[in-house]
Design a protein around this motif. Structure first.
Motif, PDB file in Angstrom:
ATOM      1  N   ARG A  12      43.140  86.550  96.320  1.00 19.41           N
ATOM      2  CA  ARG A  12      44.643  85.981  96.217  1.00 19.41           C
ATOM      3  C   ARG A  12      44.290  84.353  95.676  1.00 19.41           C
ATOM      4  O   ARG A  12      45.208  84.054  94.982  1.00 19.41           O
ATOM      5  CB  ARG A  12      45.490  86.118  97.406  1.00 19.41           C
ATOM      6  CG  ARG A  12      45.985  87.627  97.555  1.00 19.41           C
ATOM      7  CD  ARG A  12      47.032  87.517  98.709  1.00 19.41           C
ATOM      8  NE  ARG A  12      48.124  86.762  98.315  1.00 19.41           N
ATOM      9  CZ  ARG A  12      49.231  86.888  97.760  1.00 19.41           C
ATOM     10  NH1 ARG A  12      49.457  88.241  97.334  1.00 19.41           N
ATOM     11  NH2 ARG A  12      50.180  86.155  97.501  1.00 19.41           N
ATOM     12  N   GLU A  13      43.752  83.604  96.469  1.00 25.73           N
ATOM     13  CA  GLU A  13      43.417  82.146  96.043  1.00 25.73           C
ATOM     14  C   GLU A  13      42.753  82.090  94.532  1.00 25.73           C
ATOM     15  O   GLU A  13      43.059  81.198  94.124  1.00 25.73           O
ATOM     16  CB  GLU A  13      42.509  81.616  97.236  1.00 25.73           C
ATOM     17  CG  GLU A  13      43.311  81.340  98.536  1.00 25.73           C
ATOM     18  CD  GLU A  13      42.357  80.950  99.753  1.00 25.73           C
ATOM     19  OE1 GLU A  13      41.225  80.738  99.292  1.00 25.73           O
ATOM     20  OE2 GLU A  13      43.172  80.702 100.730  1.00 25.73           O
ATOM     21  N   ARG A  16      45.804  82.518  91.856  1.00 22.37           N
ATOM     22  CA  ARG A  16      46.605  81.471  91.668  1.00 22.37           C
ATOM     23  C   ARG A  16      46.235  80.476  90.916  1.00 22.37           C
ATOM     24  O   ARG A  16      47.169  80.370  89.762  1.00 22.37           O
ATOM     25  CB  ARG A  16      46.620  80.637  93.171  1.00 22.37           C
ATOM     26  CG  ARG A  16      47.762  79.751  93.033  1.00 22.37           C
ATOM     27  CD  ARG A  16      47.973  79.155  94.320  1.00 22.37           C
ATOM     28  NE  ARG A  16      48.063  80.108  95.313  1.00 22.37           N
ATOM     29  CZ  ARG A  16      48.209  79.777  96.733  1.00 22.37           C
ATOM     30  NH1 ARG A  16      48.067  78.766  97.053  1.00 22.37           N
ATOM     31  NH2 ARG A  16      48.268  80.942  97.529  1.00 22.37           N
ATOM     32  N   GLU A  20      49.062  80.054  87.173  1.00 22.71           N
ATOM     33  CA  GLU A  20      49.325  78.655  86.905  1.00 22.71           C
ATOM     34  C   GLU A  20      49.043  78.642  85.345  1.00 22.71           C
ATOM     35  O   GLU A  20      49.943  77.871  84.662  1.00 22.71           O
ATOM     36  CB  GLU A  20      48.662  77.594  87.873  1.00 22.71           C
ATOM     37  CG  GLU A  20      49.283  77.745  89.054  1.00 22.71           C
ATOM     38  CD  GLU A  20      48.558  76.774  90.156  1.00 22.71           C
ATOM     39  OE1 GLU A  20      47.838  75.997  89.623  1.00 22.71           O
ATOM     40  OE2 GLU A  20      48.822  76.880  91.380  1.00 22.71           O
TER      41      GLU A  20
END
Length: 67
Positions: A12-13, A16, A20
Protein backbone atom coordinates in the motif's frame (compact mmCIF):
# COMPACT_ATOMS: atom_id res chain seq x y z
CA UNK A 1 0.15 -13.73 9.88
CA UNK A 2 2.35 -10.73 10.81
CA UNK A 3 4.47 -11.31 7.74
CA UNK A 4 1.46 -11.18 5.45
CA UNK A 5 0.21 -8.01 7.14
CA UNK A 6 3.63 -6.39 6.82
CA UNK A 7 3.74 -7.19 3.10
CA UNK A 8 0.28 -5.68 2.65
CA UNK A 9 1.36 -2.45 4.38
CA UNK A 10 4.50 -2.20 2.26
CA UNK A 11 2.48 -2.74 -0.91
CA UNK A 12 0.00 0.00 0.00
CA UNK A 13 2.83 2.42 0.79
CA UNK A 14 4.53 1.73 -2.54
CA UNK A 15 1.28 2.35 -4.43
CA UNK A 16 0.76 5.79 -2.89
CA UNK A 17 3.47 7.63 -4.89
CA UNK A 18 2.12 6.11 -8.10
CA UNK A 19 -1.40 7.28 -7.25
CA UNK A 20 -0.09 10.79 -6.63
CA UNK A 21 1.71 10.78 -9.97
CA UNK A 22 -1.45 9.66 -11.77
CA UNK A 23 -3.45 12.34 -9.97
CA UNK A 24 -0.96 15.02 -11.10
CA UNK A 25 -1.14 13.75 -14.68
CA UNK A 26 -4.94 13.89 -14.67
CA UNK A 27 -4.90 17.39 -13.20
CA UNK A 28 -2.44 18.49 -15.87
CA UNK A 29 -4.61 17.04 -18.62
CA UNK A 30 -7.68 18.82 -17.24
CA UNK A 31 -5.72 22.11 -17.06
CA UNK A 32 -4.78 21.65 -20.71
CA UNK A 33 -8.39 20.95 -21.70
CA UNK A 34 -9.54 24.04 -19.81
CA UNK A 35 -6.88 26.38 -21.20
CA UNK A 36 -6.72 25.15 -24.80
CA UNK A 37 -9.57 27.26 -26.22
CA UNK A 38 -7.86 30.48 -25.09
CA UNK A 39 -4.53 29.35 -26.51
CA UNK A 40 -6.15 28.23 -29.76
CA UNK A 41 -7.79 31.66 -30.10
CA UNK A 42 -4.32 33.25 -29.89
CA UNK A 43 -2.46 30.57 -31.86
CA UNK A 44 -4.81 28.64 -34.17
CA UNK A 45 -2.02 26.43 -35.50
CA UNK A 46 -1.22 24.95 -32.09
CA UNK A 47 -2.61 21.43 -31.81
CA UNK A 48 -4.03 20.15 -28.55
CA UNK A 49 -1.14 17.71 -28.30
CA UNK A 50 1.39 20.55 -28.55
CA UNK A 51 -0.53 22.52 -25.95
CA UNK A 52 -0.74 19.50 -23.65
CA UNK A 53 3.01 18.95 -23.89
CA UNK A 54 3.67 22.60 -23.03
CA UNK A 55 1.34 22.39 -20.01
CA UNK A 56 3.16 19.29 -18.75
CA UNK A 57 6.57 20.87 -19.37
CA UNK A 58 5.58 23.96 -17.40
CA UNK A 59 4.24 21.78 -14.59
CA UNK A 60 7.47 19.76 -14.42
CA UNK A 61 9.52 22.97 -14.32
CA UNK A 62 7.45 24.24 -11.38
CA UNK A 63 7.93 20.94 -9.54
CA UNK A 64 11.72 21.12 -10.05
CA UNK A 65 11.80 24.63 -8.60
CA UNK A 66 9.87 23.49 -5.52
CA UNK A 67 11.83 20.28 -5.02
Amino acid sequence: MKSRMRNHVQLRESVRPRNEQVRREIQGFLRAVDSYPERFAREPRVSFQQHLCSVFAASQEQQRRRG
